[in-house]
Design a protein around this motif. Sequence first.
Motif, mmCIF file in Angstrom:
data_model
loop_
_atom_site.group_PDB
_atom_site.id
_atom_site.type_symbol
_atom_site.label_atom_id
_atom_site.label_comp_id
_atom_site.label_asym_id
_atom_site.label_seq_id
_atom_site.Cartn_x
_atom_site.Cartn_y
_atom_site.Cartn_z
ATOM 1 N N GLY A 184 -11.647 18.362 -25.215
ATOM 2 C CA GLY A 184 -10.603 18.559 -26.213
ATOM 3 C C GLY A 184 -9.591 19.617 -25.845
ATOM 4 N N LEU A 185 -9.659 20.144 -24.625
ATOM 5 C CA LEU A 185 -8.658 21.093 -24.151
ATOM 6 C C LEU A 185 -7.662 20.366 -23.242
ATOM 7 N N PHE A 186 -6.438 20.855 -23.216
ATOM 8 C CA PHE A 186 -5.425 20.294 -22.329
ATOM 9 C C PHE A 186 -5.625 20.900 -20.954
ATOM 10 N N ARG A 187 -6.392 20.215 -20.131
ATOM 11 C CA ARG A 187 -6.720 20.702 -18.798
ATOM 12 C C ARG A 187 -5.857 19.983 -17.770
ATOM 13 N N ILE A 188 -5.301 20.740 -16.866
ATOM 14 C CA ILE A 188 -4.491 20.131 -15.815
ATOM 15 C C ILE A 188 -5.096 20.363 -14.430
ATOM 16 N N ALA A 189 -6.012 21.315 -14.309
ATOM 17 C CA ALA A 189 -6.702 21.573 -13.036
ATOM 18 C C ALA A 189 -8.175 21.802 -13.357
ATOM 19 N N PRO A 190 -8.944 20.727 -13.570
ATOM 20 C CA PRO A 190 -10.322 20.861 -14.068
ATOM 21 C C PRO A 190 -11.216 21.787 -13.248
ATOM 22 N N ALA A 290 -2.840 20.089 -6.358
ATOM 23 C CA ALA A 290 -3.334 18.718 -6.204
ATOM 24 C C ALA A 290 -3.831 18.155 -7.536
ATOM 25 N N GLU A 291 -4.619 18.952 -8.268
ATOM 26 C CA GLU A 291 -5.173 18.447 -9.522
ATOM 27 C C GLU A 291 -4.104 18.358 -10.611
ATOM 28 N N GLU A 312 8.156 18.802 -11.884
ATOM 29 C CA GLU A 312 8.634 17.925 -10.812
ATOM 30 C C GLU A 312 8.182 18.450 -9.454
ATOM 31 N N LYS A 313 8.333 19.747 -9.241
ATOM 32 C CA LYS A 313 7.970 20.332 -7.963
ATOM 33 C C LYS A 313 6.471 20.245 -7.714
ATOM 34 N N ILE A 314 5.677 20.547 -8.744
ATOM 35 C CA ILE A 314 4.221 20.509 -8.587
ATOM 36 C C ILE A 314 3.752 19.105 -8.242
ATOM 37 N N VAL A 315 4.269 18.115 -8.929
ATOM 38 C CA VAL A 315 3.850 16.736 -8.664
ATOM 39 C C VAL A 315 4.251 16.316 -7.251
ATOM 40 N N ASP A 316 5.469 16.657 -6.841
ATOM 41 C CA ASP A 316 5.917 16.296 -5.488
ATOM 42 C C ASP A 316 5.040 16.942 -4.422
ATOM 43 N N LEU A 321 -0.043 16.584 -0.550
ATOM 44 C CA LEU A 321 -1.219 17.209 0.057
ATOM 45 C C LEU A 321 -2.201 16.144 0.528
ATOM 46 N N SER A 322 -2.816 16.379 1.666
ATOM 47 C CA SER A 322 -3.816 15.428 2.160
ATOM 48 C C SER A 322 -5.155 15.674 1.484
#
Length: 420
Positions: A184-190, A290-291, A312-316, A321-322
């Motif tokens: 139930g938390l908004f997690r973007i990098a688990p 990456a996450e 935008e920058k983070i997603v790009d 990343l490999s």
Amino acid sequence: MSRMPEPLDLPVAVLRERLVTGAARCNQVCDNVLKRLARAEGVEDALAWIDDTYARRVAESRDALRGRGRALGSLHGIPIVLDDACDMERVPSKRGFDALDRSLGERDASLTALLRSAGALLFAKSAIPALRVGEGTTGATTLLAKRCFPLAVTVEARGEMIRAAARSSLFAYRPSAGMVPQSGLFRIAPTLDNVAVLAIDLEGLALLVDALVGQEPLSASEPKPHPQLGKALKTPPPVTPTIGFVSDDRDAAKAPLDELMGALGRNAFQTPLPEVFAEAVPQSERIFTAEAAKSLAPYRRRYAEAAPETLEKIVDVGESLSAVDYLRALDWRPVLKSGLDEVLSRCDVVASIGPIENETSATFDETLLAFVGLPFMTLPLLETSDGSPLGLTLAAKHGEDARLMRTAAWLLKKLEGQLD
């Protein structure tokens, strides 16, 4: 004739005692919060959501429970602000992003449910940067610094809330990874995300964390013993604690470090950390990017024109990343944790001056501690030469949250002259 202190001027433990005994009522505390919010400057942007009518209904329900002689929770009547990364049922979850303004939480986050069952007053959410990566305010520190709330729960990835709390002369604590349920938390990098709790005093910090400890719903893992931080806070250490201070040549750290070493005498020592620990920063950045790219890509697709530039920058970068680089970054976590465990085998806690604005440590900071999942906190004990707040960071081995809290309480008493 001296003026009676308002509820929010009291230490958290004293306020709770008055609420439990009936010397204060929840509706009085609620009114105190709403009045302070109305007259405090600069809090409008710090709030993501509040409903005055709902707040009073919540307070009245808690007073009614006590009036019927029902069992009261450990946080009965204490107002707590959750940041907008924590879901509350039927409450807007804007996540700092205007395009989500009409989204409502479908159900309480696990920690929200735990706080409700403990009797806390939950009627406000603090602002966060857009989708946790864009522009925007970190509202929880503002609300506590202005004494509009005594406690807050936030979500972070790399120690950013600990740094913000230190700059606002607040107590803050990030528990051992896995100790607080995160559904139930908004997690973007688990891998890196965890809660960070903020308080106006150490007792409040312990009360809050104790209420948050639990197991994920439907978890198949074996239940773990409760750390009982409130009990640890009041229990004298079996032996005098030893604190290992990380060697630090930053200009702003030299004088306070010498002062602390002098005050603690043989109960403290300095220890250098190898430069390899500086790897925590770039490796943490790789994991986070990456996450976060995976988590945030759907928002870019759906809200392309409104998406924050940082997103935008983070997603790009994250999508470029490999897999090998990401997995190598993950491999650094047990390596660095093992190194810190070796230091902690010689002391109760490891400590560092700071965080220090505009001065970064080469080997030891909040990013490292968050990266390896150790419990750590900041204590508002110090000031820079120009009077700016300067925290003291303490960390313990994973799972030794009670030792960390007990040592922090001992250190406060020692420095206040309450111990020989």
